[in-house]
Design a protein around this motif. Structure first.
Motif, PDB file in Angstrom:
ATOM      1  N   LEU A  44      13.613 -17.546  51.017  1.00  0.00           N
ATOM      2  CA  LEU A  44      14.814 -18.331  51.312  1.00  0.00           C
ATOM      3  C   LEU A  44      15.750 -18.426  50.106  1.00  0.00           C
ATOM      4  O   LEU A  44      16.813 -19.048  50.194  1.00  0.00           O
ATOM      5  N   GLY A  45      15.325 -17.872  48.976  1.00  0.00           N
ATOM      6  CA  GLY A  45      16.131 -17.973  47.760  1.00  0.00           C
ATOM      7  C   GLY A  45      16.241 -19.396  47.261  1.00  0.00           C
ATOM      8  O   GLY A  45      17.228 -19.764  46.630  1.00  0.00           O
ATOM      9  N   TYR A  46      15.208 -20.184  47.490  1.00  0.00           N
ATOM     10  CA  TYR A  46      15.266 -21.625  47.232  1.00  0.00           C
ATOM     11  C   TYR A  46      14.147 -22.074  46.297  1.00  0.00           C
ATOM     12  O   TYR A  46      13.006 -21.616  46.406  1.00  0.00           O
ATOM     13  N   ALA A  47      14.485 -22.983  45.378  1.00  0.00           N
ATOM     14  CA  ALA A  47      13.500 -23.614  44.501  1.00  0.00           C
ATOM     15  C   ALA A  47      13.715 -25.118  44.515  1.00  0.00           C
ATOM     16  O   ALA A  47      14.846 -25.594  44.358  1.00  0.00           O
ATOM     17  N   ALA A  48      12.629 -25.861  44.732  1.00  0.00           N
ATOM     18  CA  ALA A  48      12.642 -27.324  44.626  1.00  0.00           C
ATOM     19  C   ALA A  48      12.086 -27.666  43.246  1.00  0.00           C
ATOM     20  O   ALA A  48      10.980 -27.255  42.892  1.00  0.00           O
ATOM     21  N   VAL A  49      12.871 -28.405  42.470  1.00  0.00           N
ATOM     22  CA  VAL A  49      12.511 -28.683  41.080  1.00  0.00           C
ATOM     23  C   VAL A  49      12.648 -30.169  40.815  1.00  0.00           C
ATOM     24  O   VAL A  49      13.569 -30.820  41.305  1.00  0.00           O
ATOM     25  N   ASP A  50      11.701 -30.705  40.028  1.00  0.00           N
ATOM     26  CA  ASP A  50      11.940 -32.034  39.495  1.00  0.00           C
ATOM     27  C   ASP A  50      11.676 -32.030  38.004  1.00  0.00           C
ATOM     28  O   ASP A  50      10.781 -31.351  37.512  1.00  0.00           O
ATOM     29  N   ASN A 109       9.533 -15.061  43.067  1.00  0.00           N
ATOM     30  CA  ASN A 109       8.225 -14.623  43.556  1.00  0.00           C
ATOM     31  C   ASN A 109       7.333 -14.070  42.444  1.00  0.00           C
ATOM     32  O   ASN A 109       6.227 -13.630  42.698  1.00  0.00           O
ATOM     33  N   ASP A 110       7.798 -14.118  41.215  1.00  0.00           N
ATOM     34  CA  ASP A 110       7.055 -13.573  40.077  1.00  0.00           C
ATOM     35  C   ASP A 110       6.524 -14.733  39.232  1.00  0.00           C
ATOM     36  O   ASP A 110       7.291 -15.410  38.543  1.00  0.00           O
ATOM     37  N   ILE A 111       5.210 -14.942  39.283  1.00  0.00           N
ATOM     38  CA  ILE A 111       4.616 -16.080  38.571  1.00  0.00           C
ATOM     39  C   ILE A 111       4.903 -16.034  37.075  1.00  0.00           C
ATOM     40  O   ILE A 111       5.181 -17.063  36.457  1.00  0.00           O
ATOM     41  N   GLY A 112       4.868 -14.852  36.491  1.00  0.00           N
ATOM     42  CA  GLY A 112       5.132 -14.729  35.061  1.00  0.00           C
ATOM     43  C   GLY A 112       6.550 -15.122  34.696  1.00  0.00           C
ATOM     44  O   GLY A 112       6.775 -15.817  33.703  1.00  0.00           O
ATOM     45  N   LYS A 113       7.508 -14.678  35.524  1.00  0.00           N
ATOM     46  CA  LYS A 113       8.913 -15.029  35.267  1.00  0.00           C
ATOM     47  C   LYS A 113       9.158 -16.513  35.469  1.00  0.00           C
ATOM     48  O   LYS A 113       9.826 -17.168  34.655  1.00  0.00           O
ATOM     49  N   VAL A 114       8.630 -17.086  36.561  1.00  0.00           N
ATOM     50  CA  VAL A 114       8.830 -18.520  36.831  1.00  0.00           C
ATOM     51  C   VAL A 114       8.221 -19.348  35.712  1.00  0.00           C
ATOM     52  O   VAL A 114       8.835 -20.301  35.207  1.00  0.00           O
ATOM     53  N   SER A 118       0.230 -16.449  48.543  1.00  0.00           N
ATOM     54  CA  SER A 118       0.293 -15.223  49.319  1.00  0.00           C
ATOM     55  C   SER A 118       0.824 -15.571  50.710  1.00  0.00           C
ATOM     56  O   SER A 118       0.331 -16.521  51.316  1.00  0.00           O
ATOM     57  N   PRO A 119       1.838 -14.929  51.196  1.00  0.00           N
ATOM     58  CA  PRO A 119       2.411 -13.692  50.683  1.00  0.00           C
ATOM     59  C   PRO A 119       3.488 -13.901  49.619  1.00  0.00           C
ATOM     60  O   PRO A 119       3.895 -12.948  48.956  1.00  0.00           O
ATOM     61  N   GLN A 120       3.978 -15.120  49.446  1.00  0.00           N
ATOM     62  CA  GLN A 120       5.050 -15.329  48.480  1.00  0.00           C
ATOM     63  C   GLN A 120       5.122 -16.783  48.062  1.00  0.00           C
ATOM     64  O   GLN A 120       4.610 -17.654  48.743  1.00  0.00           O
ATOM     65  N   GLY A 121       5.762 -17.021  46.940  1.00  0.00           N
ATOM     66  CA  GLY A 121       5.979 -18.369  46.438  1.00  0.00           C
ATOM     67  C   GLY A 121       5.156 -18.683  45.209  1.00  0.00           C
ATOM     68  O   GLY A 121       4.074 -18.133  45.006  1.00  0.00           O
ATOM     69  N   VAL A 122       5.712 -19.569  44.408  1.00  0.00           N
ATOM     70  CA  VAL A 122       5.072 -20.002  43.170  1.00  0.00           C
ATOM     71  C   VAL A 122       5.237 -21.513  43.056  1.00  0.00           C
ATOM     72  O   VAL A 122       6.306 -22.045  43.358  1.00  0.00           O
ATOM     73  N   VAL A 157       3.788 -29.704  31.539  1.00  0.00           N
ATOM     74  CA  VAL A 157       3.595 -31.049  30.999  1.00  0.00           C
ATOM     75  C   VAL A 157       4.233 -31.081  29.616  1.00  0.00           C
ATOM     76  O   VAL A 157       3.946 -30.228  28.767  1.00  0.00           O
ATOM     77  N   ILE A 158       5.116 -32.039  29.437  1.00  0.00           N
ATOM     78  CA  ILE A 158       5.803 -32.205  28.160  1.00  0.00           C
ATOM     79  C   ILE A 158       5.462 -33.582  27.607  1.00  0.00           C
ATOM     80  O   ILE A 158       5.035 -34.471  28.358  1.00  0.00           O
ATOM     81  N   SER A 159       5.620 -33.746  26.318  1.00  0.00           N
ATOM     82  CA  SER A 159       5.348 -35.052  25.713  1.00  0.00           C
ATOM     83  C   SER A 159       6.191 -36.136  26.381  1.00  0.00           C
ATOM     84  O   SER A 159       5.770 -37.292  26.476  1.00  0.00           O
ATOM     85  N   GLU A 160       7.357 -35.750  26.861  1.00  0.00           N
ATOM     86  CA  GLU A 160       8.307 -36.694  27.449  1.00  0.00           C
ATOM     87  C   GLU A 160       8.110 -36.869  28.954  1.00  0.00           C
ATOM     88  O   GLU A 160       8.808 -37.642  29.572  1.00  0.00           O
ATOM     89  N   SER A 161       7.213 -36.152  29.607  1.00  0.00           N
ATOM     90  CA  SER A 161       6.790 -36.268  31.004  1.00  0.00           C
ATOM     91  C   SER A 161       6.501 -34.902  31.601  1.00  0.00           C
ATOM     92  O   SER A 161       5.519 -34.282  31.233  1.00  0.00           O
ATOM     93  N   HIS A 162       7.384 -34.377  32.506  1.00  0.00           N
ATOM     94  CA  HIS A 162       7.039 -33.108  33.156  1.00  0.00           C
ATOM     95  C   HIS A 162       8.236 -32.422  33.818  1.00  0.00           C
ATOM     96  O   HIS A 162       9.254 -33.052  34.090  1.00  0.00           O
ATOM     97  N   LEU A 163       8.032 -31.126  34.099  1.00  0.00           N
ATOM     98  CA  LEU A 163       8.903 -30.332  34.962  1.00  0.00           C
ATOM     99  C   LEU A 163       7.995 -29.739  36.025  1.00  0.00           C
ATOM    100  O   LEU A 163       6.894 -29.268  35.705  1.00  0.00           O
ATOM    101  N   ALA A 164       8.414 -29.767  37.278  1.00  0.00           N
ATOM    102  CA  ALA A 164       7.614 -29.199  38.372  1.00  0.00           C
ATOM    103  C   ALA A 164       8.511 -28.348  39.266  1.00  0.00           C
ATOM    104  O   ALA A 164       9.716 -28.602  39.382  1.00  0.00           O
ATOM    105  N   ILE A 165       7.885 -27.341  39.918  1.00  0.00           N
ATOM    106  CA  ILE A 165       8.645 -26.437  40.773  1.00  0.00           C
ATOM    107  C   ILE A 165       7.787 -25.952  41.931  1.00  0.00           C
ATOM    108  O   ILE A 165       6.568 -25.827  41.811  1.00  0.00           O
ATOM    109  N   HIS A 166       8.450 -25.705  43.053  1.00  0.00           N
ATOM    110  CA  HIS A 166       7.866 -24.941  44.155  1.00  0.00           C
ATOM    111  C   HIS A 166       8.964 -24.024  44.667  1.00  0.00           C
ATOM    112  O   HIS A 166      10.090 -24.465  44.879  1.00  0.00           O
ATOM    113  N   THR A 167       8.624 -22.726  44.825  1.00  0.00           N
ATOM    114  CA  THR A 167       9.643 -21.756  45.242  1.00  0.00           C
ATOM    115  C   THR A 167       9.378 -21.223  46.640  1.00  0.00           C
ATOM    116  O   THR A 167       8.227 -21.099  47.067  1.00  0.00           O
ATOM    117  N   TRP A 168      10.457 -20.929  47.336  1.00  0.00           N
ATOM    118  CA  TRP A 168      10.457 -20.212  48.608  1.00  0.00           C
ATOM    119  C   TRP A 168      11.322 -18.974  48.387  1.00  0.00           C
ATOM    120  O   TRP A 168      12.519 -18.969  48.714  1.00  0.00           O
TER     121      TRP A 168
END
Length: 126
Positions: free
Chosen positions: A73-79, A21-26, A50-54, A59-70
């Motif tokens: 629920l203690g859950y993160a969807a990452v690609d 839930n901390d944008i800086g940490k994520v 609001s109220p929670q989630g990031v 973007v990397i030279s080799e493509s990307h990393l993406a995330i959405h957090t809940w």
């Protein structure tokens, strides 16, 4: 034929609420995951909901990393999508799992860009 890239879709469970839930940490963890995997970071953007989630993308030279957090629920969807041989997307996923203090990771890899064995011009015109 060798694929152009590797795309890992990761389900990361049992993560700590205060991290997800901390944008800086994520943001910091995601950028460091890219670096840990050997990627060259170009830019990144993150948004705190609001109220929670990031959500965010690195973007990397080799493509990307993406995330959405809940966080609730203690859950993160990452690609993690990487092209070429220099970067291993699994290194990034394992780093994220550790940094989010996760209890479980489920992930699968898809090979991307396995082109048919036909001349490029023909492939464009199909």
């Amino acid at each position: 034929m060798k694929p152009l890239g590797r795309h890992v879709l990761a389900e990361i469970y049992g993560c700590e609420y205060d991290i997800l839930n901390d944008i800086g940490k994520v943001e910091k963890i995601m950028v460091n995951a890219a670096l840990e995997a050997g990627a060259e970071v170009r830019e990144f953007v993150f948004h705190k909901f609001s109220p929670q989630g990031v959500s965010g993308v690195v973007v990397i030279s080799e493509s990307h990393l993406a995330i959405h957090t809940w966080p609730e629920l203690g859950y993160a969807a990452v690609d993690v999508f990487t092209c070429g041989d220099k970067v291993d997307p699994w290194d990034a996923c394992n780093f994220l799992t550790e940094q989010f203090c996760a209890k479980h990771l489920t992930a699968k890899e898809t090979k991307r860009g396995i082109l048919p064995d036909i001349p490029h011009q023909e492939a464009v015109n199909l």
